[in-house]
Design a protein around this motif. Structure first.
Motif, PDB file in Angstrom:
ATOM      1  N   THR A 112     -19.252  41.957   0.817  1.00  0.00           N
ATOM      2  CA  THR A 112     -20.213  41.035   1.435  1.00  0.00           C
ATOM      3  C   THR A 112     -20.672  39.988   0.439  1.00  0.00           C
ATOM      4  O   THR A 112     -20.721  38.788   0.748  1.00  0.00           O
ATOM      5  CB  THR A 112     -21.417  41.821   1.980  1.00  0.00           C
ATOM      6  N   VAL A 113     -21.014  40.416  -0.766  1.00  0.00           N
ATOM      7  CA  VAL A 113     -21.497  39.481  -1.787  1.00  0.00           C
ATOM      8  C   VAL A 113     -20.409  38.468  -2.144  1.00  0.00           C
ATOM      9  O   VAL A 113     -20.698  37.281  -2.360  1.00  0.00           O
ATOM     10  CB  VAL A 113     -21.969  40.240  -3.043  1.00  0.00           C
ATOM     11  N   LYS A 114     -19.158  38.909  -2.185  1.00  0.00           N
ATOM     12  CA  LYS A 114     -18.062  37.994  -2.534  1.00  0.00           C
ATOM     13  C   LYS A 114     -17.829  36.931  -1.466  1.00  0.00           C
ATOM     14  O   LYS A 114     -17.178  35.905  -1.740  1.00  0.00           O
ATOM     15  CB  LYS A 114     -16.786  38.792  -2.784  1.00  0.00           C
ATOM     16  N   ASN A 115     -18.362  37.160  -0.269  1.00  0.00           N
ATOM     17  CA  ASN A 115     -18.253  36.150   0.788  1.00  0.00           C
ATOM     18  C   ASN A 115     -19.345  35.091   0.707  1.00  0.00           C
ATOM     19  O   ASN A 115     -19.303  34.105   1.450  1.00  0.00           O
ATOM     20  CB  ASN A 115     -18.299  36.826   2.162  1.00  0.00           C
ATOM     21  N   PHE A 116     -20.336  35.295  -0.168  1.00  0.00           N
ATOM     22  CA  PHE A 116     -21.374  34.282  -0.372  1.00  0.00           C
ATOM     23  C   PHE A 116     -20.833  33.181  -1.284  1.00  0.00           C
ATOM     24  O   PHE A 116     -19.880  33.406  -2.043  1.00  0.00           O
ATOM     25  CB  PHE A 116     -22.615  34.907  -1.036  1.00  0.00           C
ATOM     26  N   PRO A 117     -21.440  32.007  -1.266  1.00  0.00           N
ATOM     27  CA  PRO A 117     -21.073  30.989  -2.257  1.00  0.00           C
ATOM     28  C   PRO A 117     -21.230  31.568  -3.670  1.00  0.00           C
ATOM     29  O   PRO A 117     -22.242  32.196  -3.982  1.00  0.00           O
ATOM     30  CB  PRO A 117     -22.065  29.862  -1.994  1.00  0.00           C
ATOM     31  N   GLN A 118     -20.251  31.359  -4.520  1.00  0.00           N
ATOM     32  CA  GLN A 118     -20.227  32.002  -5.833  1.00  0.00           C
ATOM     33  C   GLN A 118     -20.685  31.088  -6.974  1.00  0.00           C
ATOM     34  O   GLN A 118     -20.700  31.524  -8.135  1.00  0.00           O
ATOM     35  CB  GLN A 118     -18.807  32.486  -6.131  1.00  0.00           C
ATOM     36  N   THR A 119     -21.084  29.847  -6.665  1.00  0.00           N
ATOM     37  CA  THR A 119     -21.374  28.853  -7.704  1.00  0.00           C
ATOM     38  C   THR A 119     -22.344  29.363  -8.752  1.00  0.00           C
ATOM     39  O   THR A 119     -22.149  29.157  -9.952  1.00  0.00           O
ATOM     40  CB  THR A 119     -21.945  27.576  -7.067  1.00  0.00           C
ATOM     41  N   TRP A 120     -23.414  30.047  -8.315  1.00  0.00           N
ATOM     42  CA  TRP A 120     -24.460  30.470  -9.252  1.00  0.00           C
ATOM     43  C   TRP A 120     -24.478  31.988  -9.438  1.00  0.00           C
ATOM     44  O   TRP A 120     -25.389  32.532 -10.059  1.00  0.00           O
ATOM     45  CB  TRP A 120     -25.834  30.011  -8.738  1.00  0.00           C
ATOM     46  N   LEU A 121     -23.465  32.682  -8.884  1.00  0.00           N
ATOM     47  CA  LEU A 121     -23.484  34.140  -8.905  1.00  0.00           C
ATOM     48  C   LEU A 121     -22.618  34.713 -10.027  1.00  0.00           C
ATOM     49  O   LEU A 121     -21.537  34.204 -10.317  1.00  0.00           O
ATOM     50  CB  LEU A 121     -22.994  34.718  -7.573  1.00  0.00           C
ATOM     51  N   THR A 122     -23.106  35.800 -10.610  1.00  0.00           N
ATOM     52  CA  THR A 122     -22.323  36.622 -11.534  1.00  0.00           C
ATOM     53  C   THR A 122     -22.443  38.063 -11.060  1.00  0.00           C
ATOM     54  O   THR A 122     -23.552  38.580 -10.901  1.00  0.00           O
ATOM     55  CB  THR A 122     -22.841  36.515 -12.981  1.00  0.00           C
ATOM     56  N   ILE A 123     -21.322  38.694 -10.828  1.00  0.00           N
ATOM     57  CA  ILE A 123     -21.298  40.068 -10.337  1.00  0.00           C
ATOM     58  C   ILE A 123     -21.007  41.003 -11.508  1.00  0.00           C
ATOM     59  O   ILE A 123     -20.128  40.739 -12.326  1.00  0.00           O
ATOM     60  CB  ILE A 123     -20.237  40.236  -9.232  1.00  0.00           C
ATOM     61  N   THR A 161     -21.066  53.386  -8.791  1.00  0.00           N
ATOM     62  CA  THR A 161     -21.446  52.901  -7.461  1.00  0.00           C
ATOM     63  C   THR A 161     -22.589  51.891  -7.518  1.00  0.00           C
ATOM     64  O   THR A 161     -23.002  51.373  -6.484  1.00  0.00           O
ATOM     65  CB  THR A 161     -21.830  54.075  -6.543  1.00  0.00           C
ATOM     66  N   ALA A 162     -23.094  51.610  -8.705  1.00  0.00           N
ATOM     67  CA  ALA A 162     -24.130  50.582  -8.851  1.00  0.00           C
ATOM     68  C   ALA A 162     -23.497  49.196  -8.761  1.00  0.00           C
ATOM     69  O   ALA A 162     -22.323  49.004  -9.089  1.00  0.00           O
ATOM     70  CB  ALA A 162     -24.854  50.734 -10.178  1.00  0.00           C
ATOM     71  N   LEU A 163     -24.291  48.230  -8.324  1.00  0.00           N
ATOM     72  CA  LEU A 163     -23.834  46.841  -8.246  1.00  0.00           C
ATOM     73  C   LEU A 163     -24.987  45.929  -8.619  1.00  0.00           C
ATOM     74  O   LEU A 163     -26.102  46.077  -8.103  1.00  0.00           O
ATOM     75  CB  LEU A 163     -23.352  46.521  -6.828  1.00  0.00           C
ATOM     76  N   LEU A 164     -24.720  45.002  -9.546  1.00  0.00           N
ATOM     77  CA  LEU A 164     -25.725  44.013  -9.931  1.00  0.00           C
ATOM     78  C   LEU A 164     -25.178  42.617  -9.691  1.00  0.00           C
ATOM     79  O   LEU A 164     -23.981  42.361  -9.906  1.00  0.00           O
ATOM     80  CB  LEU A 164     -26.118  44.161 -11.404  1.00  0.00           C
ATOM     81  N   VAL A 165     -26.043  41.726  -9.257  1.00  0.00           N
ATOM     82  CA  VAL A 165     -25.664  40.340  -9.013  1.00  0.00           C
ATOM     83  C   VAL A 165     -26.733  39.445  -9.613  1.00  0.00           C
ATOM     84  O   VAL A 165     -27.919  39.596  -9.302  1.00  0.00           O
ATOM     85  CB  VAL A 165     -25.519  40.035  -7.507  1.00  0.00           C
ATOM     86  N   LYS A 166     -26.313  38.526 -10.485  1.00  0.00           N
ATOM     87  CA  LYS A 166     -27.247  37.555 -11.060  1.00  0.00           C
ATOM     88  C   LYS A 166     -27.063  36.219 -10.368  1.00  0.00           C
ATOM     89  O   LYS A 166     -25.935  35.759 -10.149  1.00  0.00           O
ATOM     90  CB  LYS A 166     -27.023  37.390 -12.562  1.00  0.00           C
ATOM     91  N   VAL A 167     -28.191  35.585 -10.037  1.00  0.00           N
ATOM     92  CA  VAL A 167     -28.194  34.220  -9.513  1.00  0.00           C
ATOM     93  C   VAL A 167     -28.805  33.348 -10.605  1.00  0.00           C
ATOM     94  O   VAL A 167     -29.978  33.512 -10.953  1.00  0.00           O
ATOM     95  CB  VAL A 167     -29.009  34.105  -8.213  1.00  0.00           C
ATOM     96  N   SER A 168     -28.032  32.437 -11.162  1.00  0.00           N
ATOM     97  CA  SER A 168     -28.510  31.594 -12.259  1.00  0.00           C
ATOM     98  C   SER A 168     -29.452  30.524 -11.732  1.00  0.00           C
ATOM     99  O   SER A 168     -29.150  29.846 -10.737  1.00  0.00           O
ATOM    100  CB  SER A 168     -27.333  30.937 -12.977  1.00  0.00           C
ATOM    101  N   GLY A 169     -30.579  30.355 -12.404  1.00  0.00           N
ATOM    102  CA  GLY A 169     -31.577  29.389 -11.969  1.00  0.00           C
ATOM    103  C   GLY A 169     -31.358  28.010 -12.559  1.00  0.00           C
ATOM    104  O   GLY A 169     -30.615  27.827 -13.526  1.00  0.00           O
ATOM    105  N   THR A 170     -32.041  27.024 -11.974  1.00  0.00           N
ATOM    106  CA  THR A 170     -31.918  25.637 -12.439  1.00  0.00           C
ATOM    107  C   THR A 170     -32.664  25.406 -13.741  1.00  0.00           C
ATOM    108  O   THR A 170     -32.232  24.620 -14.587  1.00  0.00           O
ATOM    109  CB  THR A 170     -32.471  24.670 -11.375  1.00  0.00           C
ATOM    110  N   ASP A 171     -33.776  26.076 -13.925  1.00  0.00           N
ATOM    111  CA  ASP A 171     -34.602  25.896 -15.126  1.00  0.00           C
ATOM    112  C   ASP A 171     -35.333  27.204 -15.410  1.00  0.00           C
ATOM    113  O   ASP A 171     -36.560  27.288 -15.289  1.00  0.00           O
ATOM    114  CB  ASP A 171     -35.604  24.751 -14.915  1.00  0.00           C
TER     115      ASP A 171
END
Length: 378
Positions: free
Chosen positions: A31-42, A50-60
């Motif tokens: 599901t996460v891989k179907n999101f826009p990946q521009t700012w994501l790090t999995i 079985t753990a999963l972490l996802v970082k969304v990089s911020g603008t500032d």
């Protein structure tokens, strides 16, 4: 917005027990891989697969905000009659973690399309119901370095609140818990010759009786704690003095300080019984990662003020409860807030009939997205 109801129903059908959430992990990752990946790090954790972490990089980014959702289920046979009931016999999302995951995916989807100001880390956590996955992740150093979290947030669904309502308080939301296991070892013998034996049943009776005074005479009446000894096994037949007794129970308290104190008192009582009855008393106290969920007062005040100010949010201040939640371990290490999401169901958590109201999903996602945006503007 993504199809929250379909996601929730998909997840509801594949419940898995602690540390075995393989299908759930794979569904989340897909599901996460179907999101826009521009700012994501999995990120995955080999030691906690079985753990999963996802970082969304911020603008500032000036801070990193964590959001946690637990992903495991319970060994319960579902009895809801839903067309999307559990496909795994004897296992069900009877605590609503399918709702937790769905809300987190909704929030993550929003910020995958609308870049946040601060960095966000979403932690899909295995093993909340057992095996304390939050502690495992923290002790592995998951939240260090580039994945450091400055403040953590997470929710738990609550059946007796209206669907979509948000509730919390600035103190303790969930109690901390400790498993109590006591083995009393005496000397068996014939009932007619007690002088030649050492009765483990009598020693166990005194232990149980003395434990009843620990809370009532050591904890202030205005505070909250409870010790329940729910299981006692001893003996084999009526006319044989038992050489062994096993007692099992639970200790719960609203602060870690109180829990640590009560653990010490239990050990003192065990030692006293051993000396008084000239027997062996082995006591095991296992808290694991189930610390009290003690909300950070400053962050929670900000959370509550925001929610109360929103005309579309039904905010209800809620007192603490004696159930446990391993998010307490993370909040013991990282400041943050846990809160309730109302799901309007007449059945209790952990019930085979639990059926959360799915209309809670959209307002839950909207409230959290709004708060995170507010938090990042501070």
């Amino acid at each position: 917005m993504i199809d929250l109801i379909q996601i929730r129903r998909d997840l509801h059908q594949i419940p898995e027990l602690a540390l075995n959430e393989v299908q759930t992990h794979d569904y989340l990752l897909k599901t996460v891989k179907n999101f826009p990946q521009t700012w994501l790090t999995i990120r995955e954790v080999p030691e906690l697969p079985t753990a999963l972490l996802v970082k969304v990089s911020g603008t500032d980014p000036k801070r990193t905000i964590g959001y946690r959702a637990d992903i495991d289920a319970l060994p319960v046979t579902e009895n809801t009659g839903l067309p999307f009931s559990s496909k795994h016999p004897g296992i069900a999302h009877a605590c609503g973690h399918d709702m937790h995951m769905t809300v987190a995916l909704g929030v993550l989807s929003h910020f995958a399309e609308n870049q946040p100001k601060d960095d966000l880390i979403f932690f899909f956590q295995p093993a909340e119901e057992a095996e304390y996955g939050g502690k495992r992740a923290y002790d592995l150093g998951v939240f260090e370095g580039d994945w450091h979290v400055d403040e953590f947030y997470g929710l738990h669904d609550r059946p007796d609140l209206p669907a979509g309502a948000i509730g919390t308080n600035p103190g303790t939301l969930f109690a901390g818990t400790t498993e109590i296991n006591v083995d009393i070892i005496g000397r068996g013998g014939h009932a007619a010759f007690p002088q030649n034996a050492n009765d483990a049943v009598v020693a166990a009776a005194y232990f149980i009786t003395q434990v009843q005074t620990i809370v009532s005479r050591n904890i202030a009446p205005t505070d909250s704690a409870v010790i329940t000894l729910g299981k006692l096994q001893a003996g084999t037949i009526r006319n044989v003095i038992a050489d062994h007794a096993r007692i099992e129970g639970t200790l719960r308290g609203f602060t870690q300080k109180a829990i640590s104190y009560l653990q010490g008192r239990l050990k003192q009582v065990a030692q006293g019984v051993a000396e008084s009855f000239d027997c062996e008393v082995n006591i095991e106290l296992n808290q694991g990662g189930y610390y009290p969920v003690e909300n950070n007062p400053e962050l929670t005040h900000d959370f509550m003020t925001y929610m109360q100010s929103q005309p579309d949010v039904n905010f209800i201040e809620t007192p603490g409860v004696m159930t446990g939640e391993d998010f307490g371990y993370l909040l013991n290490k990282i400041p943050g807030t846990m809160f309730w999401l109302g799901v309007n169901d007449s059945h209790e958590l952990h019930s085979a009939e639990l059926s959360p109201d799915e209309s809670a999903l959209v307002p839950g996602v909207n409230a959290i997205c709004g708060f995170l945006a507010h938090r990042m503007s501070e």
